[in-house]
Design a protein around this motif. Structure first.
Motif, PDB file in Angstrom:
ATOM      1  N   ALA A 261     -35.477  23.379 -29.615  1.00 40.05           N
ATOM      2  CA  ALA A 261     -34.148  23.805 -29.423  1.00 40.05           C
ATOM      3  C   ALA A 261     -33.828  24.972 -28.269  1.00 40.05           C
ATOM      4  O   ALA A 261     -34.905  25.776 -28.191  1.00 40.05           O
ATOM      5  N   ALA A 262     -32.880  24.701 -27.310  1.00 43.98           N
ATOM      6  CA  ALA A 262     -32.449  25.690 -26.139  1.00 43.98           C
ATOM      7  C   ALA A 262     -31.425  26.104 -26.029  1.00 43.98           C
ATOM      8  O   ALA A 262     -30.524  25.117 -26.268  1.00 43.98           O
ATOM      9  N   ARG A 263     -31.052  27.364 -25.637  1.00 41.63           N
ATOM     10  CA  ARG A 263     -29.887  27.401 -25.048  1.00 41.63           C
ATOM     11  C   ARG A 263     -29.952  27.631 -23.394  1.00 41.63           C
ATOM     12  O   ARG A 263     -30.968  27.929 -23.162  1.00 41.63           O
ATOM     13  N   TRP A 264     -28.843  27.407 -22.586  1.00 40.29           N
ATOM     14  CA  TRP A 264     -29.027  27.184 -21.187  1.00 40.29           C
ATOM     15  C   TRP A 264     -27.989  28.251 -20.599  1.00 40.29           C
ATOM     16  O   TRP A 264     -26.938  28.330 -20.917  1.00 40.29           O
ATOM     17  N   HIS A 265     -28.408  28.736 -19.535  1.00 39.45           N
ATOM     18  CA  HIS A 265     -27.474  29.757 -18.950  1.00 39.45           C
ATOM     19  C   HIS A 265     -27.572  29.565 -17.516  1.00 39.45           C
ATOM     20  O   HIS A 265     -28.798  29.274 -16.794  1.00 39.45           O
ATOM     21  N   ARG A 266     -26.486  29.686 -16.710  1.00 39.21           N
ATOM     22  CA  ARG A 266     -26.511  29.677 -15.165  1.00 39.21           C
ATOM     23  C   ARG A 266     -26.687  31.187 -14.869  1.00 39.21           C
ATOM     24  O   ARG A 266     -25.812  31.979 -15.311  1.00 39.21           O
ATOM     25  N   LEU A 267     -27.620  31.438 -14.187  1.00 38.16           N
ATOM     26  CA  LEU A 267     -28.093  32.849 -13.715  1.00 38.16           C
ATOM     27  C   LEU A 267     -27.356  33.272 -12.294  1.00 38.16           C
ATOM     28  O   LEU A 267     -27.546  32.438 -11.462  1.00 38.16           O
TER      29      LEU A 267
ATOM     30  N   ARG B 298     -31.707  32.692  -3.823  1.00 37.73           N
ATOM     31  CA  ARG B 298     -30.984  31.474  -4.147  1.00 37.73           C
ATOM     32  C   ARG B 298     -29.530  31.530  -4.608  1.00 37.73           C
ATOM     33  O   ARG B 298     -28.796  30.636  -4.654  1.00 37.73           O
ATOM     34  N   GLN B 299     -29.074  32.994  -5.074  1.00 36.02           N
ATOM     35  CA  GLN B 299     -27.927  33.120  -5.335  1.00 36.02           C
ATOM     36  C   GLN B 299     -27.791  32.621  -6.830  1.00 36.02           C
ATOM     37  O   GLN B 299     -26.820  33.471  -7.601  1.00 36.02           O
ATOM     38  N   SER B 300     -28.274  31.742  -7.439  1.00 39.29           N
ATOM     39  CA  SER B 300     -28.202  31.102  -8.859  1.00 39.29           C
ATOM     40  C   SER B 300     -29.426  30.501  -9.150  1.00 39.29           C
ATOM     41  O   SER B 300     -29.980  30.106  -8.290  1.00 39.29           O
ATOM     42  N   ALA B 301     -29.626  30.315 -10.300  1.00 38.88           N
ATOM     43  CA  ALA B 301     -30.506  29.573 -11.132  1.00 38.88           C
ATOM     44  C   ALA B 301     -30.307  29.229 -12.428  1.00 38.88           C
ATOM     45  O   ALA B 301     -29.099  29.502 -13.098  1.00 38.88           O
ATOM     46  N   LEU B 302     -30.898  28.378 -13.067  1.00 38.70           N
ATOM     47  CA  LEU B 302     -30.813  27.942 -14.257  1.00 38.70           C
ATOM     48  C   LEU B 302     -32.015  28.496 -15.256  1.00 38.70           C
ATOM     49  O   LEU B 302     -33.075  28.274 -15.093  1.00 38.70           O
ATOM     50  N   LEU B 303     -31.394  29.004 -16.275  1.00 37.64           N
ATOM     51  CA  LEU B 303     -32.320  29.561 -17.466  1.00 37.64           C
ATOM     52  C   LEU B 303     -32.303  28.681 -18.750  1.00 37.64           C
ATOM     53  O   LEU B 303     -31.366  28.465 -19.168  1.00 37.64           O
ATOM     54  N   GLU B 304     -33.598  28.197 -19.068  1.00 33.19           N
ATOM     55  CA  GLU B 304     -33.663  27.461 -20.224  1.00 33.19           C
ATOM     56  C   GLU B 304     -34.352  28.561 -21.310  1.00 33.19           C
ATOM     57  O   GLU B 304     -35.362  29.074 -21.012  1.00 33.19           O
ATOM     58  N   GLU B 305     -33.542  28.717 -22.288  1.00 28.55           N
ATOM     59  CA  GLU B 305     -34.017  29.944 -23.461  1.00 28.55           C
ATOM     60  C   GLU B 305     -34.410  28.946 -24.663  1.00 28.55           C
ATOM     61  O   GLU B 305     -33.453  28.588 -25.328  1.00 28.55           O
ATOM     62  N   ALA B 306     -35.541  28.770 -24.790  1.00 27.64           N
ATOM     63  CA  ALA B 306     -36.093  27.989 -25.882  1.00 27.64           C
ATOM     64  C   ALA B 306     -36.263  29.125 -27.175  1.00 27.64           C
ATOM     65  O   ALA B 306     -36.987  29.872 -27.065  1.00 27.64           O
TER      66      ALA B 306
END
Length: 316
Positions: free
Chosen positions: A206-212, A193-201
């Motif tokens: 409460a969560a932080r979000w990262h584009r991988l 996919r080249q990229s994805a979205l990570l939800e870090e709970a």
């Protein structure tokens, strides 16, 4: 196994309960932020000292979600502002805290302003704060002196078989472990996919979000919080207008977007707030909408981080 000796500590006189055990007296169900609250903390301290406990472990930490059910209004920092930094570093599942810090956590929970957790010392000692100023203390010792001290403080320590907030009563789901096999599958996903979205709970609600991407995966992985629940989603969509146009006509969704400086934010909105949302994300460079219904949430991968020894201990 839960501790053998459990007491319910309250300001409610057992004489003022009906035949079903419901309190019928005049005591308020919120903290007085004063002498009664201080008595609760002193009683918990007495049980901890009688049990030989001077450190406790934070378990299942949570903060206020998009709906707040507490008896008092939510406050900035969830009532934890004097204990932890704004990013809640140090407030995570498995964190060890001193007894004074644990007592301040009990205070925050009594005030019901957003934070909640269990406090445990293995099978030897537990503290659970429930609704309406009910505190449940469990010990592997009977603690008669602590019971006497609680009465001297003007509170009541009633023996129970088990705390109603014991972890054994939780309906936890089976969550995969974020081991090397998990990360191999994430790398394969990024390769295709080249990229994805990570939800870090990192705590509940409460969560932080990262584009991988393949390039930043190692760096993001190194910065994840202890025992975090990780959910991998398809990446954000550059056409923000199309995401807004596809929002459901009724109901609520979780909307996630990336600002021009790369910050990823999220909010829960329903169909009455779409106009406000469109203005809020007018300058966003990518976004997505995730369903709230658990049956409709279909991530690419999901797993919880184990401890450094490889053992998963989080109870998600």
């Amino acid at each position: 196994m839960p501790p053998s000796f459990v007491h319910r500590i309250t300001k409610y006189d057992p004489a003022d309960r009906d035949e079903r055990g419901h309190y019928t007296g005049t005591e308020d169900t919120v903290s007085d932020h004063g002498p009664v609250e201080a008595a609760y903390l002193a009683a918990v301290a007495a049980f901890a000292e009688a049990s030989g406990i001077d450190r406790l472990e934070i378990r299942e930490p949570a903060v206020t979600g998009f709906v707040h059910f507490g008896g008092e209004a939510p406050v900035e920092g969830h009532g934890l502002g004097e204990l932890f930094p704004a990013d809640l570093t140090g407030y995570h599942d498995g964190a060890k805290v001193s007894l004074p810090v644990a007592l301040e956590l009990v205070r925050a929970m009594l005030r019901d302003q957003g934070a909640w957790c269990r406090l445990e010392a293995g099978d030897a000692f537990t503290v659970h704060v429930g609704w309406d100023q009910y505190v449940y203390v469990g010990s592997d010792r009977p603690c008669p002196d602590a019971v006497t001290r609680t009465r001297e403080l003007g509170l009541f320590a009633e023996p129970l078989t088990v705390s109603p907030y014991a972890a054994e009563f939780d309906e936890t789901e089976e969550v995969e472990t974020a081991d090397e096999y998990f990360w191999t599958r994430v790398r394969m996903t990024l390769h295709s996919r080249q990229s994805a979205l990570l939800e870090e709970a990192y705590v509940r609600n409460a969560a932080r979000w990262h584009r991988l991407t393949p390039k930043n995966l190692a760096a993001v992985r190194a910065g994840l919080g202890p025992r975090a629940l990780l959910t991998i989603w398809p990446d954000l969509v550059p056409d923000v207008g199309a995401v807004l146009a596809a929002l459901p006509e009724e109901g609520a969704v979780e909307f996630v977007w990336e600002t021009q400086d790369g910050t990823i934010s999220h909010t829960v909105v329903d169909d009455t707030e779409y106009q406000w949302l469109a203005a809020l994300v007018a300058d966003a460079r990518a976004a997505c909408a995730l369903p709230l219904d658990l049956d409709e949430r279909r991530p690419l991968h999901r797993a919880a981080l184990p401890d450094s020894d490889g053992v998963p201990r989080a109870r998600w």
